[in-house]
Design a protein around this motif. Structure first.
Motif: not given
Length: 108
Positions: A17-44
């Protein structure tokens, strides 16, 4: 479990259980995430904008920004994307070649 005491079994289970929860038994990530914030030209911040991502040959994915102008689109295959942001009263914003990497959250 003949020949194995309950204490030995518990110790082996604890190590697994210690090895499993530490990531040893987890598969590597195959996808990513895109995140951000939309602002207007004035920064609002711009709430209720639609942010869409399109990878060549793939289906478009989109998300709406919240009150803080933030968005997040996950489970994206690694690669380069065209990102558009569209909100009422604003010109459409387009950015090509936005990189998304597996196991990463890219800010844009």
């Amino acid at each position: 479990m003949e020949g194995m005491s309950l204490k030995s079994f518990s110790s082996i289970l604890g190590i697994f259980l210690a090895l499993y929860t530490s990531g040893w038994a987890q598969a590597p990530a195959t996808t990513g995430t895109l995140r951000g914030q939309v602002v207007d030209p004035s920064g609002a911040v711009v709430a209720n904008a639609t942010v869409a991502v399109l990878q060549s040959g793939g289906a478009a994915r989109s998300a709406a920004t919240g009150r803080s102008g933030a968005y997040e689109i996950g489970n994206l295959p690694p690669g380069k994307y065209t990102v558009t942001a569209n909100a009422q009263g604003f010109a459409v914003f387009v950015q090509d070649d936005v990189a998304v990497s597996a196991g990463q959250a890219s800010q844009f």
